[in-house]
Design an enzyme around this catalytic site. Structure first.
Site, short mmCIF file in Angstrom:
data_model
loop_
_atom_site.label_atom_id
_atom_site.label_comp_id
_atom_site.label_asym_id
_atom_site.label_seq_id
_atom_site.Cartn_x
_atom_site.Cartn_y
_atom_site.Cartn_z
N HIS A 133 2.82 10.32 4.90
CA HIS A 133 2.61 10.55 6.48
C HIS A 133 3.67 11.78 6.78
O HIS A 133 4.51 12.13 5.73
CB HIS A 133 3.37 9.34 6.91
N ARG A 134 3.60 12.16 7.95
CA ARG A 134 4.33 13.12 8.48
C ARG A 134 5.60 12.77 8.59
O ARG A 134 6.04 11.94 9.58
CB ARG A 134 3.75 13.84 9.74
N GLU A 157 -3.20 1.42 -3.30
CA GLU A 157 -3.91 2.70 -3.99
C GLU A 157 -3.03 3.29 -5.37
O GLU A 157 -3.46 4.25 -6.13
CB GLU A 157 -3.90 4.15 -3.04
N GLU A 214 -0.54 21.99 10.01
CA GLU A 214 -1.32 21.01 9.68
C GLU A 214 -2.62 21.58 8.76
O GLU A 214 -2.63 22.79 8.80
CB GLU A 214 -1.84 20.07 10.78
N ASP A 271 0.87 -1.20 -0.12
CA ASP A 271 -0.09 0.06 -0.12
C ASP A 271 0.93 1.22 0.01
O ASP A 271 2.02 1.39 0.32
CB ASP A 271 -0.88 -0.09 1.35
#
Length: 489
Positions: free
Chosen positions: A168-169, A232, A288, A164
């Site tokens: 991400h951070r 994905e 964010e 997958d």
């Protein structure tokens, strides 16, 4: 027929051909806060503190400390730009992604030498240093450190062998170390890392930076639309009509995107947690999507980096967390998820859906709903409930009729002002899990909030009652071709 956009470079070439969609600068820029500070004014948009605006993507050709690198920012920070890159109309993006999820084209191994491996640096090399190899910007002076904001993280489940890709951070913590933050229960690679930890194993991971925008958009789907085990990258394949090509990593047992600009290879280590701001001690992570700088986490996982590979003269791609770029990446897949669930439940009623900029692509959706018969009265609210099911992080749903442009927030607010009564048309669902980055999802804000990340989900029904449609006809203007009056002699 192959798509003309297959990687970041061909995407930039397309944007170069479109008026006002890409600008360059050769003025030296400091990657520590200054680069993002510049782009805030040029084209960040989104939930960034004003003044900001939606503008062109930008290429920085003179990044201090990185003489051989170029930094691209804002590639997806415009819905019109995303539409051009995915070859469709802006209002059709959600529907196009929905159909791509249902018709996936899985990735394949490349038969050609991987462009991302033209140059290789291994962690055992004496001069190996992530800070020097990867020109990752620090968005604000408060950030925990330099962040990789558009790294396509690719890993494989230790039990099932299914792979997958997610975003991400990622913060650079040392010469060969990254921290990675997993939102609890929200991402597939987090589940893979947890399972590997149960088995006392590390989890191999590749981080591909600077890829085809179709991969970046497709990677942001979440359950239930793409459950654990759904790769994905197959969405990107469907969007392009050809599979994404992968290559084997040079230092770990994983694969990477073959035509990426950079690839960082490493392992997520079990039983180790990292304080995200251990180097800066600011107490903050990075800006964010809600528009606030998130607190530094003490529960980040550690990635031990084994190698960095890249193209010749690589292009580093980055984004500002609260920018319109996040709205595109998070919002368009969410639109697809909502559209798909409602279309299956009540075909032909939902005309379109927009995850609007003020919600950062996650908190807010506008549903354009058409009541076909008197029995459809009330179904619009059922559609809103389905939207919450399709995307659990959604907080507010606005319902509008088919004569309201759901992509124009002025038109949506017009509907609220002329078709909505607060005592009758607000439906609240308190005490539901939403998103931990919303600072109002805090027990201090409401007695109904029992834990951080719980919210009151709300439906704003701005639709006209079916029986009263004749009373709410908008003023009808003559249809004309206005270009006739704008042509110059």
């Amino acid at each position: 027929m192959k798509s003309k956009v297959t990687d970041l470079r061909s995407a930039l070439k397309l944007l170069e051909s479109l008026p006002g969609q890409l600008v360059h600068t050769n003025v030296e820029v400091e990657p520590m806060a200054e680069l993002s500070g510049v782009y805030r004014h040029i084209g960040a948009g989104g939930t960034v503190m004003r003044p900001t605006k939606e503008g062109p993507a930008m290429l920085f050709h003179n990044v201090k400390g990185h003489p051989d690198a170029v930094v691209a920012i804002g590639v997806l920070a415009s819905r019109n730009r995303v539409a051009a890159l995915l070859d469709c109309r802006p209002e059709e993006l959600g529907k196009k992604l929905y159909h791509s999820v249902d018709n996936p084209i899985p990735p394949v191994m490349s038969k050609e030498p991987a462009l991302c491996q033209q140059i290789t640096h291994r962690a055992e090399d004496k001069d190996f240093d992530l800070y020097k190899l990867v020109p990752a910007p620090t968005n604000t002076p408060d950030d925990a450190g330099p962040y990789i904001t558009l790294g396509m993280c690719y890993a494989t489940h230790p039990d099932t062998g299914q792979s997958d890709v997610t975003v991400h951070r990622l913060c650079i913590q040392g010469k060969d170390e990254l921290s990675i933050f997993f939102t609890p229960g929200a991402r597939h690679i987090g589940a893979m890392a947890e399972r590997a930890e149960q088995l006392n194993r590390s989890l191999p991971i590749s981080i591909s930076i600077g890829v085809d925008p179709a991969i970046e958009i497709g990677s942001c789907f979440e359950p239930p639309t793409t459950p654990l085990g759904y790769d994905e990258l197959a969405v990107a394949g469907a969007l392009r009509g050809q599979p994404v090509e992968l290559c084997n990593c040079v230092s770990v047992n994983e694969r990477a995107i073959a035509n990426a600009e950079y690839v960082i290879e490493g392992e997520i280590l079990p039983h180790i947690r990292v304080q995200e701001d251990q180097n800066s001690h600011t107490g903050y992570a990075m800006p964010e999507f809600p528009g606030y700088t998130g607190p530094a986490s003490n529960q980040c996982w550690k990635i031990k980096v084994k190698a960095v590979t890249h193209r010749k003269n690589p292009i580093m791609q980055t984004c500002i967390g609260p920018s319109e770029e996040h709205v595109s990446m998070a919002g368009i897949p969410t639109e697809a998820s909502i559209y798909g669930m409602i279309e299956k439940a009540m075909p032909g009623r939902l005309q379109n859906v927009y995850c609007a900029t003020p919600g950062g692509g996650k908190y807010m959706a506008v549903l354009q709903f058409k009541k076909l018969t008197s029995s459809d009265e009330g179904r619009q609210r059922q559609a809103a409930l389905l939207a919450f099911s399709a995307f659990s992080e959604l907080k507010h749903v606005f319902l509008v009729d088919e004569d309201v442009d759901c992509f124009d927030m002025n038109d949506v607010l017009w509907a609220m002002n002329t078709r909505f009564q607060g005592d009758a048309d607000i439906i609240t669902i308190p005490g539901v899990r939403c998103h931990p980055l919303d600072p109002s999802n805090n027990p201090g804000c409401s007695p109904s909030i029992r834990d951080y990340g719980i919210a009151c989900k709300t439906i704003f029904d701005c639709t006209v009652p079916y029986a009263q449609k004749e009373r709410f006809q908008r003023a009808r203007f003559m249809e004309v071709d206005s270009d006739k009056w704008l042509k110059q002699e």
